[in-house]
Scaffold this active site. Structure first.
Site, PDB file in Angstrom:
ATOM      1  N   SER A  10       0.959  -1.061  -0.011  1.00 23.57           N
ATOM      2  CA  SER A  10      -0.084  -0.131  -0.022  1.00 23.57           C
ATOM      3  C   SER A  10       0.766   1.192  -0.062  1.00 23.57           C
ATOM      4  O   SER A  10       1.586   1.470   0.914  1.00 23.57           O
ATOM      5  CB  SER A  10      -0.778   0.022   1.299  1.00 23.57           C
ATOM      6  N   HIS A  35      -1.195  -1.436  -4.368  1.00 23.72           N
ATOM      7  CA  HIS A  35      -2.274  -1.211  -3.805  1.00 23.72           C
ATOM      8  C   HIS A  35      -2.385   0.437  -3.499  1.00 23.72           C
ATOM      9  O   HIS A  35      -1.391   0.694  -2.895  1.00 23.72           O
ATOM     10  CB  HIS A  35      -2.604  -1.915  -2.347  1.00 23.72           C
ATOM     11  N   ASP A  37      -4.704   3.670  -1.871  1.00 24.55           N
ATOM     12  CA  ASP A  37      -5.425   4.072  -1.025  1.00 24.55           C
ATOM     13  C   ASP A  37      -6.176   5.321  -1.248  1.00 24.55           C
ATOM     14  O   ASP A  37      -5.540   6.391  -1.050  1.00 24.55           O
ATOM     15  CB  ASP A  37      -5.189   3.920   0.363  1.00 24.55           C
ATOM     16  N   MET A  39      -8.914   8.199  -0.045  1.00 26.27           N
ATOM     17  CA  MET A  39      -9.609   8.398   0.836  1.00 26.27           C
ATOM     18  C   MET A  39      -9.961  10.060   0.855  1.00 26.27           C
ATOM     19  O   MET A  39      -9.258  10.915   0.320  1.00 26.27           O
ATOM     20  CB  MET A  39      -8.886   8.443   2.448  1.00 26.27           C
ATOM     21  N   HIS A  74      -8.286   1.050  -4.031  1.00 28.15           N
ATOM     22  CA  HIS A  74      -9.241   0.949  -2.894  1.00 28.15           C
ATOM     23  C   HIS A  74      -9.822   2.112  -2.734  1.00 28.15           C
ATOM     24  O   HIS A  74      -9.384   3.168  -1.998  1.00 28.15           O
ATOM     25  CB  HIS A  74      -8.388   0.463  -1.754  1.00 28.15           C
ATOM     26  N   MET A  76     -12.167   4.760  -0.495  1.00 27.01           N
ATOM     27  CA  MET A  76     -12.772   4.740   0.604  1.00 27.01           C
ATOM     28  C   MET A  76     -13.412   6.329   0.350  1.00 27.01           C
ATOM     29  O   MET A  76     -12.924   7.471   1.065  1.00 27.01           O
ATOM     30  CB  MET A  76     -11.771   4.795   1.729  1.00 27.01           C
ATOM     31  N   MET A 145     -11.252  -5.991   5.148  1.00 31.52           N
ATOM     32  CA  MET A 145     -10.190  -5.286   6.109  1.00 31.52           C
ATOM     33  C   MET A 145     -10.000  -5.697   7.470  1.00 31.52           C
ATOM     34  O   MET A 145     -11.068  -6.006   8.092  1.00 31.52           O
ATOM     35  CB  MET A 145     -11.276  -3.950   6.401  1.00 31.52           C
ATOM     36  N   GLY A 150      -8.894   3.817   6.984  1.00 32.74           N
ATOM     37  CA  GLY A 150      -8.603   5.402   7.092  1.00 32.74           C
ATOM     38  C   GLY A 150      -7.153   5.567   7.366  1.00 32.74           C
ATOM     39  O   GLY A 150      -6.382   6.828   7.335  1.00 32.74           O
ATOM     40  N   PHE A 151      -6.368   4.816   8.004  1.00 34.18           N
ATOM     41  CA  PHE A 151      -4.866   5.036   8.629  1.00 34.18           C
ATOM     42  C   PHE A 151      -4.031   3.569   8.438  1.00 34.18           C
ATOM     43  O   PHE A 151      -4.348   2.533   8.483  1.00 34.18           O
ATOM     44  CB  PHE A 151      -4.884   5.144   9.999  1.00 34.18           C
ATOM     45  N   GLY A 153      -0.942   1.453   9.464  1.00 33.39           N
ATOM     46  CA  GLY A 153      -0.057   1.225  10.850  1.00 33.39           C
ATOM     47  C   GLY A 153      -1.026   0.917  12.083  1.00 33.39           C
ATOM     48  O   GLY A 153      -0.578   0.901  13.163  1.00 33.39           O
ATOM     49  N   ASP A 183      -6.430  -6.523   3.955  1.00 32.31           N
ATOM     50  CA  ASP A 183      -5.836  -5.180   4.183  1.00 32.31           C
ATOM     51  C   ASP A 183      -5.936  -4.807   5.474  1.00 32.31           C
ATOM     52  O   ASP A 183      -6.925  -4.517   6.180  1.00 32.31           O
ATOM     53  CB  ASP A 183      -6.619  -4.443   3.306  1.00 32.31           C
ATOM     54  N   GLY A 184      -4.612  -4.372   6.093  1.00 34.11           N
ATOM     55  CA  GLY A 184      -4.501  -3.740   7.527  1.00 34.11           C
ATOM     56  C   GLY A 184      -3.845  -4.787   8.542  1.00 34.11           C
ATOM     57  O   GLY A 184      -4.238  -5.912   8.817  1.00 34.11           O
ATOM     58  N   GLY A 185      -2.548  -4.309   8.984  1.00 34.42           N
ATOM     59  CA  GLY A 185      -2.018  -4.974  10.015  1.00 34.42           C
ATOM     60  C   GLY A 185      -1.186  -6.168   9.553  1.00 34.42           C
ATOM     61  O   GLY A 185      -0.873  -6.959  10.413  1.00 34.42           O
ATOM     62  N   GLY A 205       1.268  -2.198   4.147  1.00 34.44           N
ATOM     63  CA  GLY A 205       1.754  -0.780   3.807  1.00 34.44           C
ATOM     64  C   GLY A 205       2.905  -0.672   4.950  1.00 34.44           C
ATOM     65  O   GLY A 205       3.889  -0.459   4.289  1.00 34.44           O
ATOM     66  N   SER A 206       2.714  -0.346   6.216  1.00 40.18           N
ATOM     67  CA  SER A 206       3.944   0.022   6.841  1.00 40.18           C
ATOM     68  C   SER A 206       4.799  -1.113   7.070  1.00 40.18           C
ATOM     69  O   SER A 206       6.080  -0.901   7.319  1.00 40.18           O
ATOM     70  CB  SER A 206       3.097   0.522   8.366  1.00 40.18           C
TER      71      SER A 206
HETATM   72  C1  DX5 Z   1      -6.162   1.390   5.570  1.00 38.80           C
HETATM   73  C2  DX5 Z   1      -5.808   1.204   4.213  1.00 38.80           C
HETATM   74  C3  DX5 Z   1      -4.693   0.085   4.187  1.00 38.80           C
HETATM   75  C4  DX5 Z   1      -3.088   0.690   4.678  1.00 38.80           C
HETATM   76  C5  DX5 Z   1      -2.742  -0.595   5.258  1.00 38.80           C
HETATM   77  O1  DX5 Z   1      -7.497   2.223   5.488  1.00 38.80           O
HETATM   78  O2  DX5 Z   1      -6.749   0.596   3.258  1.00 38.80           O
HETATM   79  O3  DX5 Z   1      -4.240   0.006   2.648  1.00 38.80           O
HETATM   80  O4  DX5 Z   1      -2.436   1.394   4.175  1.00 38.80           O
HETATM   81  O5  DX5 Z   1      -1.675  -0.279   6.174  1.00 38.80           O
HETATM   82  P1  DX5 Z   1      -0.784  -1.224   6.994  1.00 38.80           P
HETATM   83  O6  DX5 Z   1      -0.333  -2.332   6.222  1.00 38.80           O
HETATM   84  O7  DX5 Z   1       0.327  -0.331   7.615  1.00 38.80           O
HETATM   85  O8  DX5 Z   1      -1.998  -1.615   8.225  1.00 38.80           O
HETATM   86 ZN    ZN Z   2      -6.266  -0.265   1.282  1.00 46.44          ZN
END
Ligand code: DX5
Ligand code: ZN
Length: 230
Positions: A10, A35, A37, A39, A74, A76, A145, A150-151, A153, A183-185, A205-206
């Site tokens: 991401s 990916h 994102d 928003m 993606h 949002m 998800m 939204g964020f 990390g 997606d996420g963590g 992402g992170s």
């Molecule tokens: C959150 C995003 C994710 C985000 C994932 O709303 O849709 O794609 O970037 O980030 P990590 O992998 O750091 O959880």
């Molecule tokens: Zn995403």
């Protein structure tokens, strides 16, 4: 079972001051999908990037042999339909959206495909999979998800594993080639467990952009995924 795993960094966690370089670096490190994102500070409490940036990234999203790497947009945003053709023109390969963000889910799925992209539905942690009941034939990707959107990390929500198993069962029952994305963590230390729950496409992402060595991080993820297969 799943034959192919895809890693989808991401770019939300990339260095936006040198985005093209970042995209090339994660592709060189062996990633399969970019990916992207989007928003709107309305559907989610954050504001990111739009079609202009997608268009700028497109020429960088290719492998050494020149073949295109899919851009997985993606959304949002709410509403959804107005912006779909813009992303298709900007080079998106897949466009996914949250069912709560459109009044007409079937119409939005159709619109994405009419614009030449693959269509995805995204499920927030508390959103039921029943939104799939009458549209499985119109969906190319299901995105689960594992954080609230939204964020970057945030911490992986374990209930996503149950939902992935349910989504995998629905895909098998449909007999269609639908990608199951999470997606996420997602990190090297939980990716194998997530793969065992049925995911085949892993947004990170992170975990990737926060690392000093992208190659080593992606290799560690692949090694864990190989374990999930055995
Ligand atoms: C959150 C995003 C994710 C985000 C994932 O709303 O849709 O794609 O970037 O980030 P990590 O992998 O750091 O959880
Ligand atoms: Zn995403």
């Amino acid at each position: 079972m799943t034959s192919q795993y895809r890693i989808a960094p991401s770019i939300l966690s990339a260095d936006f001051a040198c985005l093209g370089e970042e995209v090339r670096a994660v592709i060189n490190a062996g990633c399969d999908v970019i990916h992207f994102d989007v928003m709107d500070n309305h559907y989610v409490p954050n504001l990111t990037i739009g079609p202009l940036v997608c268009e700028a990234v497109r020429p960088h999203a290719k492998r050494a042999d020149g073949s295109a790497v899919p851009i997985d947009v993606h959304l949002m945003v709410k509403p959804v339909d107005r912006i779909v053709p813009d992303f298709a023109k900007a080079g998106a390969s897949i466009i996914s959206f949250h069912p709560e963000a459109t009044d007409h889910i079937d119409r939005t799925l159709g619109l994405i495909r009419e614009n030449g992209c693959k269509a995805g539905l995204v499920f927030n942690p508390a959103t039921p999979l029943s939104y799939l009941d009458y549209v499985m034939d119109k969906v190319d990707l299901i995105l689960i998800m594992s954080v609230n959107p939204g964020f970057g990390g945030q911490k992986f929500i374990p209930a996503a594993l149950t939902k992935l198993r349910e989504a995998r069962a629905r895909i098998e029952q449909s007999g269609r080639d639908i990608w199951l994305e999470v997606d996420g963590g997602v990190k090297a230390d939980n990716i194998a467990e997530i793969a065992r729950a049925g995911a085949d496409t892993f947004v990170a992402g992170s975990a990737i952009f926060g690392a000093n060595d992208y190659n080593a991080t992606v290799a560690a993820m692949r090694a864990e995924l190989a374990k999930a297969k055995s």
